[in-house]
Design a protein around this motif. Structure first.
Motif, PDB file in Angstrom:
ATOM      1  N   ASP A 167      -5.726  -0.517  -0.127  1.00  0.00           N
ATOM      2  CA  ASP A 167      -6.180  -0.116   1.204  1.00  0.00           C
ATOM      3  C   ASP A 167      -7.239  -1.086   1.720  1.00  0.00           C
ATOM      4  OD1 ASP A 167      -6.300   1.462   3.479  1.00  0.00           O
ATOM      5  OD2 ASP A 167      -7.888   2.732   2.656  1.00  0.00           O
ATOM      6  N   PHE A 222       0.829  -1.201   0.000  1.00  0.00           N
ATOM      7  CA  PHE A 222       0.000   0.000   0.000  1.00  0.00           C
ATOM      8  C   PHE A 222       0.871   1.262   0.000  1.00  0.00           C
ATOM      9  CE2 PHE A 222      -1.798   3.443   2.561  1.00  0.00           C
ATOM     10  CZ  PHE A 222      -2.937   3.743   1.831  1.00  0.00           C
ATOM     11  N   THR A 260      -3.185   5.646 -10.105  1.00  0.00           N
ATOM     12  CA  THR A 260      -2.626   5.047  -8.894  1.00  0.00           C
ATOM     13  C   THR A 260      -3.565   5.206  -7.711  1.00  0.00           C
ATOM     14  OG1 THR A 260      -0.447   5.667  -9.755  1.00  0.00           O
ATOM     15  CG2 THR A 260      -0.536   4.899  -7.499  1.00  0.00           C
ATOM     16  N   LYS A 290       1.855   7.878  -5.781  1.00  0.00           N
ATOM     17  CA  LYS A 290       0.772   8.823  -6.076  1.00  0.00           C
ATOM     18  C   LYS A 290       1.043  10.196  -5.465  1.00  0.00           C
ATOM     19  CE  LYS A 290      -2.903   9.182  -3.713  1.00  0.00           C
ATOM     20  NZ  LYS A 290      -4.168   8.966  -2.989  1.00  0.00           N
ATOM     21  N   GLU A 311      -4.416   2.281  -5.256  1.00  0.00           N
ATOM     22  CA  GLU A 311      -4.216   2.497  -3.819  1.00  0.00           C
ATOM     23  C   GLU A 311      -5.486   2.152  -3.032  1.00  0.00           C
ATOM     24  OE1 GLU A 311      -2.945   6.249  -0.966  1.00  0.00           O
ATOM     25  OE2 GLU A 311      -4.214   6.537  -2.726  1.00  0.00           O
ATOM     26  N   ALA A 337       2.315   2.221  -3.517  1.00  0.00           N
ATOM     27  CA  ALA A 337       1.372   2.936  -4.382  1.00  0.00           C
ATOM     28  C   ALA A 337       1.077   4.322  -3.838  1.00  0.00           C
ATOM     29  CB  ALA A 337       0.079   2.123  -4.513  1.00  0.00           C
ATOM     30  N   HIS A 338       0.955   4.421  -2.523  1.00  0.00           N
ATOM     31  CA  HIS A 338       0.622   5.692  -1.890  1.00  0.00           C
ATOM     32  C   HIS A 338       1.724   6.726  -2.121  1.00  0.00           C
ATOM     33  CE1 HIS A 338      -1.682   8.030   1.073  1.00  0.00           C
ATOM     34  NE2 HIS A 338      -0.507   8.457   1.508  1.00  0.00           N
TER      35      HIS A 338
END
Length: 713
Positions: free
Chosen positions: A75, A45, A67, A52, A71, A48-49
């Protein structure tokens, strides 16, 4: 970018994004294989977070848009909304590929593939429990934490940002003021209070260190995540707290407790900013309050709820040492200069020896010792772990296995073995061909493996290790092995060998390296076109390497690559034959012997009760210069096999700067390059591996002539 600082930061973002994309692939493959641990889902996670958030800072809207949906799925996954399965793995791997493509498009200046995004987003929606809108924006990812109607909320209608950057942020190529100015894209900065409490006396200050803190008031309708994304790139080494408008007093209380300055001093700053009134500060410092949360920016998950904490002194201190990124072209130029220095040093020592001046000879010897140390350090700068290439292949094996309908496990060992950076990228394609070949031709279908008493899951092993100054790379499978009869029959059909030819097993193995050769019955995406193995051979030979094929019917095949550790400089052993000079790689030299008298035409000698085959370099290279009455034998070893090289003279160890052969001499057998000696003469570098293989093949042919054998099964 708008300025040099953000341009430098953008380059670092691209490198970091690529690393995070690689981490995503590794984690997804571990999850699919069932070997993941409890930290992998949160880490997935965060990858990707972070991508982004950082992309949002640079205005990469398509990266943020796509993204964000990925995300959201991750999540839900980490929160246990659904289980990880093979279908989700396939979709997320496709998404990871697409994110990589979006980053590549940004790097190359191309257009983002929005159509691909729009095709993947609906596939992700099945795990979100609702239709994921392609127009989803980053602003939806994090709700603003406003204390609506809370009587403890402060009067200020503005965002408050408390910023304490890493002292080394300037050394990292970033300017705190640029980040603060960037906030104007999301609103209007109302006030900035600079905190100078930790600024040392001018004479003790380091101009490369940041001693300042900042308290910023921002009027903005943006979301918390959009504001936080401004600092995503520096959040890992900074203490950043973001408080929404009308935050509860308790949030400011935690902020005051977290900051390194005294509470009274922080209170004065907050009043000066307008974030707190004097009455609110009085209530805050006198009466305890509970509830409410601040919004810190953390490296592990930007915008997730967490308590801000003061940084310890050792965390605020800039890191000592660290690493420096240097363009590869500069390293190449350095190696070239070191090579010239090696040649000049050897020439200097030769002149000193000729002059027979003890003091000059001693100085030249010391200089050569220092040059050797510089050479070793320079070469070490270009050495990287071969795992940089190896760990690209688990995804390849996974995808090819699914395409073939086979269960295949990839086992990697020796990934820590080091190789010259210039060679790492060049071996990726040959290894790719060998792996695909092992999976397609080597590993049998499940029903065949069961019938042969093998486990359904096949195994492909990728292994690296050092031996005699070279690196060995093995690609092995536990499949059915090479079908010698089928290979020979196909070679006869194609006219590669004559009908009735009696070939050794080694010769049959070499047939699969012929251009256009394939035993596949039909053309597929993976094989059947007759290209692949000949490409492997040409790539390996271009790197001055060799390829050995070993195969046992029913047990599997091993493809063993032998490559030099470097293409630049080696320690050599200088010998002479007639008027010619030769260099033997020192790592392969075992010992020097005197050739026994009366050897005649016999090409082997007795050594410790065993036969030691040897090669006369004079005959091999057609040297016609005067022969030495007492030739020497230099014993060399590789892969457990020893041979002798008969030479006239032995000069000893020397540093060897490898120079490529010109196009006219590229096909000279048993020579891998050339070098310039200290006296200016040119010496050829002997290819010991090719010589040993030739001697082995010669012995096999002699045994076949003496006792003809049937075609091996």
């Amino acid at each position: 970018m708008e300025n040099d600082t953000l341009s430098a930061a953008f380059a670092v973002f691209i490198d970091e994004a690529r690393d995070l994309i690689g981490q995503m692939e590794d984690i997804l493959l571990r999850l699919e294989a069932g070997s993941a641990d409890g930290d992998d889902l949160p880490a997935l996670f965060r990858c990707a977070h972070t991508i982004k958030g950082s992309a949002g800072m640079f205005g990469l809207e398509e990266v943020v848009r796509f993204t964000h949906v990925v995300e959201s799925v991750l999540d839900e996954l980490r929160n246990g909304a659904f289980a990880f399965d093979s279908d989700l793995a396939s979709v997320l791997l496709d998404c990871q590929d697409h994110i990589s493509g979006l980053i590549a498009a940004v790097t190359d200046g191309g257009e983002a593939d929005r159509a691909r995004s729009d095709a993947l987003i609906p596939q992700l929606s099945r795990w979100l429990g609702q239709e994921a809108s392609p127009a989803a924006s980053a602003s939806e990812a994090l709700p603003q934490q406003e204390a609506a109607g809370d009587e403890q909320g402060v009067a200020s209608p503005f965002w408050h940002l408390s910023l304490r950057f890493s002292p080394s942020i300037l050394c990292d190529g970033m300017d705190p003021l640029k980040f603060i100015n960037y906030l104007n894209r999301y609103g209007r900065i109302q006030h900035v209070e600079t905190v100078c409490d930790h600024l040392p006396p001018l004479e003790a200050a380091d101009p490369q260190q940041c001693y300042l803190g900042f308290e910023v008031v921002l009027d903005s309708a943006a979301s918390a995540e959009e504001i936080a994304s401004v600092f995503a790139f520096c959040a890992e080494n900074a203490s950043i707290v973001i408080l929404p408008p009308h935050s509860p007093l308790a949030a400011f209380q935690r902020l005051i407790e977290a900051l390194p300055e005294a509470s009274g001093r922080v209170g004065e700053i907050l009043v000066a900013c307008g974030s707190l009134t004097s009455d609110e500060l009085y209530r805050l410092l006198v009466l305890p309050h509970g509830g409410g949360e601040a919004l810190p920016v953390e490296p592990g998950g930007m915008g997730e709820e967490a308590q801000p904490r003061p940084k310890r002194e050792e965390e605020r201190r800039p890191a000592e040492g660290g690493s420096v990124k240097v363009p590869a072209c500069r390293l190449d130029a350095l190696i070239d200069r070191v090579g010239e220095l090696v040649i000049a040093g050897a020439g200097n020592q030769a002149q000193a020896a000729k002059a027979a001046h003890p003091a000059m000879l001693e100085a030249a010897s010391q200089l050569l010792t220092l040059v050797e140390a510089v050479r070793d350090m320079a070469l070490q700068l270009r050495m990287v772990a071969i795992g940089e290439v190896f760990y690209r292949f688990p995804r390849v094996v996974r995808d090819v296995a699914k395409e073939l309908g086979k269960e295949i496990e990839l086992r990697i060992s020796g990934a820590e073995a080091e190789l010259d950076k210039s060679m790492v990228e060049k071996i990726a394609d040959p290894l790719m061909h060998l792996l695909r070949n092992a999976m397609d031709h080597g590993i049998e279908p499940a029903e065949t493996r069961i019938a042969r008493g093998k486990p359904v899951q096949g195994t492909v092993t990728l292994k690296a290790y050092h031996e005699s100054g070279a690196i060995m790379i093995e690609v092995a499978d536990d499949g059915g092995g090479l079908d010698h009869e089928k290979i020979l029959r196909k070679a006869i059909e194609k006219g590669i060998v004559a009908e009735g030819a009696n070939l050794s097993r080694h010769d049959i193995h070499q047939l699969i390296l012929a251009p256009g050769f394939s035993t596949a019955e039909r053309v597929t995406n993976l094989s059947g076109r007759g290209v692949g193995m000949d490409v492997v051979k040409s790539h390996i030979e271009a790197l001055r390497g060799s390829l050995v094929i070993e195969s046992e019917p029913g047990r599997g095949t091993t493809m063993r690559l032998c490559l030099p550790l470097t293409l630049a400089i080696i320690d050599g052993f200088h010998v002479g034959v007639g008027g010619a000079q030769f260099i033997v790689p020192l790592d392969m030299v075992v010992e020097c012997l005197e050739l026994p008298q009366c050897q005649g035409d016999v090409d082997y000698m007795d050594k410790d009760g065993a036969a030691l085959p040897f090669v006369r370099l004079r005959e091999l290279f057609g040297e016609r210069g005067p022969a030495h009455p007492r030739p020497r034998v230099v014993t060399v070893s590789f892969a457990g096999k020893r041979i002798g090289l008969v030479v006239d003279r032995i000069y000893g160890k020397c540093q060897t700067v490898i120079k490529p052969l010109g196009a006219l001499f590229q096909h000279v057998p048993c020579v891998t390059g050339s070098t310039i000696l200290g006296d200016g003469e040119v010496a050829l570098i002997i290819d010991v591996v090719q010589l040993i293989q030739g001697v082995v093949a010669r012995d096999v042919q002699q045994r076949q002539r003496n006792a003809p054998a049937a075609l091996p099964a």
